[in-house]
Design a protein around this motif. Structure first.
Motif, PDB file in Angstrom:
ATOM      1  N   ILE A 190      39.401   2.566  84.417  1.00 24.53           N
ATOM      2  CA  ILE A 190      38.548   3.104  83.714  1.00 24.53           C
ATOM      3  C   ILE A 190      39.480   4.258  83.086  1.00 24.53           C
ATOM      4  O   ILE A 190      40.225   4.728  83.551  1.00 24.53           O
ATOM      5  CB  ILE A 190      37.531   4.453  85.059  1.00 24.53           C
ATOM      6  N   HIS A 191      39.461   4.202  81.409  1.00 21.00           N
ATOM      7  CA  HIS A 191      40.412   4.819  80.550  1.00 21.00           C
ATOM      8  C   HIS A 191      39.288   5.606  80.064  1.00 21.00           C
ATOM      9  O   HIS A 191      38.213   5.534  79.637  1.00 21.00           O
ATOM     10  CB  HIS A 191      40.842   3.805  79.407  1.00 21.00           C
ATOM     11  N   LEU A 192      39.298   7.124  80.065  1.00 18.15           N
ATOM     12  CA  LEU A 192      39.370   8.353  79.326  1.00 18.15           C
ATOM     13  C   LEU A 192      40.729   8.991  78.331  1.00 18.15           C
ATOM     14  O   LEU A 192      41.536   8.910  79.164  1.00 18.15           O
ATOM     15  CB  LEU A 192      38.635   8.828  80.646  1.00 18.15           C
ATOM     16  N   SER A 193      39.819   9.962  77.404  1.00 16.90           N
ATOM     17  CA  SER A 193      40.732  10.654  76.403  1.00 16.90           C
ATOM     18  C   SER A 193      40.517  11.625  76.454  1.00 16.90           C
ATOM     19  O   SER A 193      39.050  11.626  76.379  1.00 16.90           O
ATOM     20  CB  SER A 193      42.038   9.453  75.373  1.00 16.90           C
ATOM     21  N   ASP A 194      40.973  11.882  75.542  1.00 18.87           N
ATOM     22  CA  ASP A 194      40.943  13.605  74.781  1.00 18.87           C
ATOM     23  C   ASP A 194      39.585  14.143  75.464  1.00 18.87           C
ATOM     24  O   ASP A 194      38.377  14.813  75.190  1.00 18.87           O
ATOM     25  CB  ASP A 194      40.336  12.918  73.460  1.00 18.87           C
ATOM     26  N   LEU A 195      39.749  14.553  77.219  1.00 23.38           N
ATOM     27  CA  LEU A 195      39.504  15.805  77.389  1.00 23.38           C
ATOM     28  C   LEU A 195      38.881  17.305  77.519  1.00 23.38           C
ATOM     29  O   LEU A 195      37.170  17.474  77.280  1.00 23.38           O
ATOM     30  CB  LEU A 195      38.784  15.737  79.052  1.00 23.38           C
ATOM     31  N   HIS A 196      39.765  17.493  76.592  1.00 19.86           N
ATOM     32  CA  HIS A 196      39.742  18.798  76.525  1.00 19.86           C
ATOM     33  C   HIS A 196      38.978  20.013  76.904  1.00 19.86           C
ATOM     34  O   HIS A 196      38.754  20.968  76.225  1.00 19.86           O
ATOM     35  CB  HIS A 196      39.422  18.998  74.695  1.00 19.86           C
ATOM     36  N   PHE A 197      39.462  20.095  78.347  1.00 20.63           N
ATOM     37  CA  PHE A 197      39.238  21.312  78.879  1.00 20.63           C
ATOM     38  C   PHE A 197      39.222  21.944  78.506  1.00 20.63           C
ATOM     39  O   PHE A 197      40.805  22.754  78.623  1.00 20.63           O
ATOM     40  CB  PHE A 197      39.301  20.090  80.769  1.00 20.63           C
ATOM     41  N   GLY A 198      38.439  22.845  78.656  1.00 16.72           N
ATOM     42  CA  GLY A 198      38.713  24.529  78.082  1.00 16.72           C
ATOM     43  C   GLY A 198      38.055  24.696  77.240  1.00 16.72           C
ATOM     44  O   GLY A 198      38.151  26.783  76.641  1.00 16.72           O
ATOM     45  N   ASP A 199      37.587  24.114  76.739  1.00 17.47           N
ATOM     46  CA  ASP A 199      36.985  24.401  74.943  1.00 17.47           C
ATOM     47  C   ASP A 199      35.358  24.310  75.748  1.00 17.47           C
ATOM     48  O   ASP A 199      34.348  24.048  75.938  1.00 17.47           O
ATOM     49  CB  ASP A 199      36.656  22.874  74.557  1.00 17.47           C
ATOM     50  N   ALA A 200      35.676  25.980  74.718  1.00 18.23           N
ATOM     51  CA  ALA A 200      34.072  26.522  74.695  1.00 18.23           C
ATOM     52  C   ALA A 200      32.555  25.959  74.432  1.00 18.23           C
ATOM     53  O   ALA A 200      31.312  26.641  74.890  1.00 18.23           O
ATOM     54  CB  ALA A 200      34.125  28.007  74.245  1.00 18.23           C
ATOM     55  N   GLN A 201      32.733  25.411  73.117  1.00 14.00           N
ATOM     56  CA  GLN A 201      32.330  24.143  72.665  1.00 14.00           C
ATOM     57  C   GLN A 201      32.232  22.641  73.319  1.00 14.00           C
ATOM     58  O   GLN A 201      30.920  21.760  72.583  1.00 14.00           O
ATOM     59  CB  GLN A 201      32.934  24.245  70.886  1.00 14.00           C
ATOM     60  N   ALA A 202      32.423  22.589  74.189  1.00 14.82           N
ATOM     61  CA  ALA A 202      32.360  20.825  74.827  1.00 14.82           C
ATOM     62  C   ALA A 202      31.216  21.034  75.681  1.00 14.82           C
ATOM     63  O   ALA A 202      30.063  22.125  75.435  1.00 14.82           O
ATOM     64  CB  ALA A 202      33.399  20.746  76.600  1.00 14.82           C
TER      65      ALA A 202
END
Length: 261
Positions: free
Chosen positions: A4-16
């Motif tokens: 399973i390959h994930l990328s660019d999850l950018h946790f902490g982004d208020a606009q996620a």
């Protein structure tokens, strides 16, 4: 083998578009239903804009995969991206990875790449942000002298963050020494090369062995016209099957839909 390959999850982004709990619940359900003892790869930009607080959310996400998705800690693979540069170092990234794996096998603050073997497959994990520049990718030239002869009989997978090929006019963020990296991929006969960064689909083949180079898009980023997705690779003998799966909000939950090309 399932990857399973994930990328660019950018946790902490208020606009996620998704939070870490609902994202991990949806992915855990998929893992339980569609994989056996999977290897989970996060190829960089785990936090957003160098904010160390994003790693707390990322830790919740990973612990849920371990507990609900029954993912083994030693089957977790990480490499950093440009957003993972916190206070001009990768110490925060390394603390996150140690909490996930409970070892220092994938520490990057003092290493530009790491090699580990999981289920008989060799993973070479690169830090294409080792030079601490947010604007473009670069691979440490010492990588190109890496001796993998002891793994001659093993399948090998290369993982990094930045892309090799640009897709858009004006994009200067690709790996600057990508020609040497392409030669490395061909000479070492990697069966897969995986990356993120550009938030788009990339899937092409390199060299005499036609190594697939595949991007995982973004996993959790609010960007008009872009899909939040992950990839599922299934390695069976010499065959590699690649599926792209999209995260979508369905009523109050996050669902996963197979992307049909």
């Amino acid at each position: 083998m399932d990857i399973i390959h994930l990328s660019d999850l950018h946790f902490g982004d208020a606009q996620a578009p998704f939070n870490e709990v609902e994202l991990s619940e949806a992915l855990s359900n998929y893992i339980i239903e569609h994989t056996t003892d999977p290897i989970v790869i996060l190829s960089g930009d785990i936090t957003v804009r160098g904010q160390s607080s994003g790693y707390s959310m990322a830790s919740t996400f990973v612990e849920n995969l371990i507990n609900m998705g029954r993912v083994n800690r030693n089957c977790l693979c990480f490499c950093p991206g440009n957003h993972d540069i916190v206070n001009n170092s990768f110490e925060a990234f390394d603390r996150f990875v140690y909490g996930a794996r409970r070892d220092n096998v994938l520490a990057f603050n003092n290493a530009s790449y790491n090699v580990l073997e999981i289920q008989g497959v060799v993973f070479v994990m690169l830090n294409s942000s080792f030079h601490l520049n947010h604007q473009y990718g670069l691979v440490d030239n010492t990588l190109f002298n890496l001796d993998l002869s002891s793994y001659a009989e093993n399948k090998k997978i290369l993982v990094f963050h930045h892309h090799i090929l640009n897709q858009f006019n004006g994009d200067t963020s690709a790996i600057r020494n990508s020609y040497k990296l392409v030669q490395f991929i061909e000479n070492k006969e990697f069966c897969l090369a995986l990356h993120g960064h550009q938030h788009t689909e990339q899937h092409y083949h390199l060299g005499k062995t036609a190594t697939p180079v595949v991007s995982a898009r973004s996993g959790n980023f609010n960007q008009s016209g872009y899909l939040n997705a992950f990839n599922h690779y299934k390695l069976t003998g010499e065959e590699i099957m690649i599926d792209s799966l999209v995260f979508e909000r369905s009523t109050e939950e996050v669902s996963i839909r197979r992307l049909v090309r």
